[in-house]
Scaffold this motif. Structure first.
Motif, PDB file in Angstrom:
ATOM      1  N   THR A 156     -26.954  -0.641   9.215  1.00 49.12           N
ATOM      2  CA  THR A 156     -26.681  -1.801   8.363  1.00 49.12           C
ATOM      3  C   THR A 156     -27.316  -3.056   8.942  1.00 49.12           C
ATOM      4  OG1 THR A 156     -24.595  -0.833   7.599  1.00 49.12           O
ATOM      5  CG2 THR A 156     -24.859  -3.212   7.333  1.00 49.12           C
ATOM      6  N   CYS A 190     -18.757  -8.437   6.985  1.00 52.10           N
ATOM      7  CA  CYS A 190     -18.395  -7.023   7.155  1.00 52.10           C
ATOM      8  C   CYS A 190     -16.904  -6.877   6.843  1.00 52.10           C
ATOM      9  CB  CYS A 190     -18.706  -6.589   8.589  1.00 52.10           C
ATOM     10  SG  CYS A 190     -18.185  -4.918   8.977  1.00 52.10           S
ATOM     11  N   SER A 224     -22.749  -0.090   2.414  1.00 45.36           N
ATOM     12  CA  SER A 224     -23.674   0.611   3.306  1.00 45.36           C
ATOM     13  C   SER A 224     -23.122   2.017   3.520  1.00 45.36           C
ATOM     14  CB  SER A 224     -23.789  -0.121   4.645  1.00 45.36           C
ATOM     15  OG  SER A 224     -24.278  -1.429   4.460  1.00 45.36           O
ATOM     16  N   VAL A 226     -27.959   1.660   0.551  1.00 47.66           N
ATOM     17  CA  VAL A 226     -27.132   0.520   0.161  1.00 47.66           C
ATOM     18  C   VAL A 226     -26.846   0.658  -1.331  1.00 47.66           C
ATOM     19  CG1 VAL A 226     -26.972  -1.981  -0.026  1.00 47.66           C
ATOM     20  CG2 VAL A 226     -28.068  -0.943   1.978  1.00 47.66           C
TER      21      VAL A 226
END
Length: 400
Positions: free
Chosen positions: A314, A292, A269, A211
């Motif tokens: 993720t 997202c 991610s 990340v």
């Protein structure tokens, strides 16, 4: 004034003002950030100061471009409501008001201080009055308004009828004690398919997941690489991405803030296989909710489904970090259904004081645009089928 519960603050004069430039937005930055902290949750990330100010700094204020129209409500020097909008259009053309950020903003909403819930109707009426009285517009367009939100309630008070319905897909993560529990709860076939995808992708090199936050030097170049991957996907599948093609969009995304310690703001991610990025996802964290925003993958690795492998990693990272929701945003799709366990309804509302605005709202927004979208999606599907057929015929010719 209505009697309020004793736990609610008492408000004297309620003052409303409209901010029409970035300097005015910057002047209330601390008040804005404090309000959004009190309003955490409720699908309000795109009404936060970081998103709105960053977008205005990159795209607003130019000649003929959109101009901020941020309606604010104050009580005893405290900011208690904020509605971030923008106005566009030139003399002689259709003048519009819409959510600040336009097509880049995924949910239309407003910030309403929960401490002043007893005044919500009065605040809504004041904000609506500010919109009508001070906004010289043909049509106000609010897309992606979540059901049950403060803005949906306000639109009901304005007698605005939902013209287009949509939905957002979400995965509720609160039922999983750990990433291991999440994976263990999958069906046998799901686990087998996910293991197969990982093993297939690992043939191209060792898998590494990380990340990346905005303070990492890799953040900005990885954003630009993700856009490159996304645009290739659009080309290969015959789709359109108007927001992605806007000049400066990559720089705007690369300039967003994020903080790893508080798990807030923008983050990436990144899934690597060997020395290449297989898939990357840009997301936003706010109040335990993960949006997202944009996923992309290496088209040359598509047979190994790198995007799905990255999504699983993720989700596991989010669970282990105590995030409550993985939000796949609007526009239902088959792959979203397989990753979600609940949905939130979304509506499009319009307020049209002029005949031009009513024609735009009824003729374009409610009728022509949805039909055009369906036609383009059908065309894109036929293009993909034709491409697959062409590839197949090519193989036959080569084998002949």
């Amino acid at each position: 004034m209505e009697r309020m519960d004793q736990t609610e603050p008492v408000c004297g004069a309620l003052n409303v003002s409209v901010l029409t430039d970035r300097a005015a937005m910057e002047a209330i930055a601390d008040d804005w950030r404090a309000l959004e902290q009190r309003c955490e949750g409720g699908l309000s990330f795109f009404q936060g100061y970081m998103w709105c100010h960053s977008w205005a700094a990159r795209f607003a204020g130019g000649a003929g471009g959109p101009r901020p129209f941020v309606a604010t409500a104050w009580c005893a020097g405290r900011l208690i409501a904020l509605w971030p909008l923008m106005q566009s259009g030139v003399a002689g053309a259709l003048s519009r008001i819409e959510a600040l950020g336009g097509t880049h903003t995924q949910y239309s909403n407003l910030l309403m201080d929960p401490d002043f819930a007893g005044l919500s109707e009065t605040i809504a009426d004041k904000l609506l009055a500010a919109l009508v009285d001070r906004g010289d517009f043909d049509v106000a367009l609010f897309e992606g308004v979540p059901d049950g939100s403060a803005l949906a309630t306000m639109m009901a008070r304005a007698n605005s009828v939902a013209t287009v319905r949509n939905a957002a897909s979400l995965l509720d993560l609160t039922g999983f004690a750990s990433a291991e529990a999440y994976v263990a709860g999958l069906g046998k076939l799901q686990r087998r398919n996910r293991n197969r995808r990982r093993n297939h992708l690992a043939r191209h090199g060792e898998l590494r997941f990380s990340v990346v936050w905005p303070d990492d030097p890799a953040f900005a170049p990885t954003i630009q690489h993700a856009l490159h991957l996304k645009r290739r996907w659009l080309t290969e599948t015959g789709r359109l991405g108007l927001g992605l093609s806007q000049t400066g969009f990559g720089d705007f995304l690369a300039g967003l803030e994020g903080d790893r310690d508080s798990l807030s703001g923008a983050c990436l991610s990144v899934l690597e296989t060997g020395d290449r990025i297989a898939a990357v996802e840009l997301g936003f964290l706010h109040g335990g909710h993960y949006y997202c925003y944009m996923g992309a993958f290496d088209w040359d690795l598509r047979d190994a489904s790198p995007g799905k492998v990255q999504m699983e990693m993720t989700v596991c990272w989010l669970i282990d970090n105590g995030i409550a929701t993985y939000d796949l945003l609007a526009n239902p799709a088959g792959y979203k259904e397989s990753w979600s366990n609940r949905t939130i309804g979304l509506s499009t509302y319009t307020i049209a004081p002029s005949w031009r605005g009513r024609f735009y709202a009824r003729g374009w927004v409610a009728t022509a645009r949805p039909a055009l979208k369906r036609g383009l999606e059908a065309l894109a599907y036929r293009v993909r089928r034709l491409a697959a057929l062409t590839q197949g015929l090519g193989c036959i010719v080569l084998l002949a």
